[in-house]
Design a protein around this motif. Sequence first.
Motif, PDB file in Angstrom:
ATOM      1  N   GLY A  29       9.802   1.593  -4.242  1.00 39.10           N
ATOM      2  CA  GLY A  29       8.930   0.443  -4.085  1.00 39.10           C
ATOM      3  C   GLY A  29       7.554   0.831  -3.609  1.00 39.10           C
ATOM      4  N   ILE A  30       6.769  -0.182  -3.272  1.00 36.06           N
ATOM      5  CA  ILE A  30       5.377   0.036  -2.877  1.00 36.06           C
ATOM      6  C   ILE A  30       5.063  -0.770  -1.625  1.00 36.06           C
ATOM      7  N   LEU A  31       4.490  -0.096  -0.633  1.00 33.20           N
ATOM      8  CA  LEU A  31       3.878  -0.744   0.519  1.00 33.20           C
ATOM      9  C   LEU A  31       2.377  -0.686   0.295  1.00 33.20           C
ATOM     10  N   SER A  32       1.718  -1.816   0.430  1.00 34.08           N
ATOM     11  CA  SER A  32       0.319  -1.942   0.005  1.00 34.08           C
ATOM     12  C   SER A  32      -0.624  -0.912   0.620  1.00 34.08           C
ATOM     13  N   TYR A  33      -0.484  -0.636   1.913  1.00 35.86           N
ATOM     14  CA  TYR A  33      -1.453   0.249   2.565  1.00 35.86           C
ATOM     15  C   TYR A  33      -1.472   1.644   1.944  1.00 35.86           C
ATOM     16  N   THR A  51      17.046  -2.021  -7.377  1.00 37.13           N
ATOM     17  CA  THR A  51      16.346  -2.823  -6.367  1.00 37.13           C
ATOM     18  C   THR A  51      15.096  -2.091  -5.895  1.00 37.13           C
ATOM     19  N   LEU A  52      13.968  -2.806  -5.912  1.00 36.59           N
ATOM     20  CA  LEU A  52      12.683  -2.263  -5.484  1.00 36.59           C
ATOM     21  C   LEU A  52      12.033  -3.220  -4.502  1.00 36.59           C
ATOM     22  N   GLU A  84      -3.614  -4.977  -9.862  1.00 42.98           N
ATOM     23  CA  GLU A  84      -3.335  -3.540  -9.876  1.00 42.98           C
ATOM     24  C   GLU A  84      -2.011  -3.170  -9.223  1.00 42.98           C
ATOM     25  N   ILE A  85      -1.604  -3.921  -8.201  1.00 44.41           N
ATOM     26  CA  ILE A  85      -0.395  -3.535  -7.478  1.00 44.41           C
ATOM     27  C   ILE A  85       0.855  -3.775  -8.322  1.00 44.41           C
ATOM     28  N   TYR A  86       0.830  -4.829  -9.124  1.00 45.15           N
ATOM     29  CA  TYR A  86       1.983  -5.110  -9.989  1.00 45.15           C
ATOM     30  C   TYR A  86       2.058  -4.091 -11.127  1.00 45.15           C
TER      31      TYR A  86
END
Length: 201
Positions: free
Chosen positions: A131-135, A104-105, A145-147
């Motif tokens: 996972g990734i938080l945008s900021y 799970t991400l 790019e984020i994906y």
Amino acid sequence: MITTIIFDIGNVLADFTWKEHYKSFGYDDEMVERIARATVKNPTWNENDRGVMTEEEIIDAFVAADPEIEQDIRRVLKNVSTMVTRNDYAIPWIQELKSKGYRTLYLSNFSDKAETDCAYALDFIPYMDGGILSYQEKVIKPMPEIYQLLIDRYDLVPRECVFMDDTPANLEGAEKLGIHTIHFLNQAQAIEELRKLGVDA
């Protein structure tokens, strides 16, 4: 075969309760909407999540949208701890998926201030695999790019992943890279969609 479940946070694992937050200051519906137009409904809000402007620059941009309510804008944004509310099902759902062998991400547009002020509402994060938080990365959904960053960082095979988000535009970016997607409406609907993909949800 799906091996990885990717969650958006806002309005999926937690609710974005900006309206309730603004109302808690005693404002009527008309004033809540006015503040919203200057803040959460202002395009600058996305830049807030992208982490490329300072907090004061963000506030100044919101104030510039409606200078007459400067003090109200500053008041409601001084502490946004009630702007995000974790859903009760978040941790049990994550734990259940992980117990069945799924990774799970999270992939969410989120600001630095929101992460700090709303930390209590993000208490599901330690249960996840990352996972990734945008900021943190200076990119937001639906920027390609984020994906790609998520795929590269966690060595993901897109066809083995499913991404859930409440915003259709954010799903399109994932689909272009071969990730399965679910337009999240509620948990029951999402579980049914996951099962159609062969996920034991």
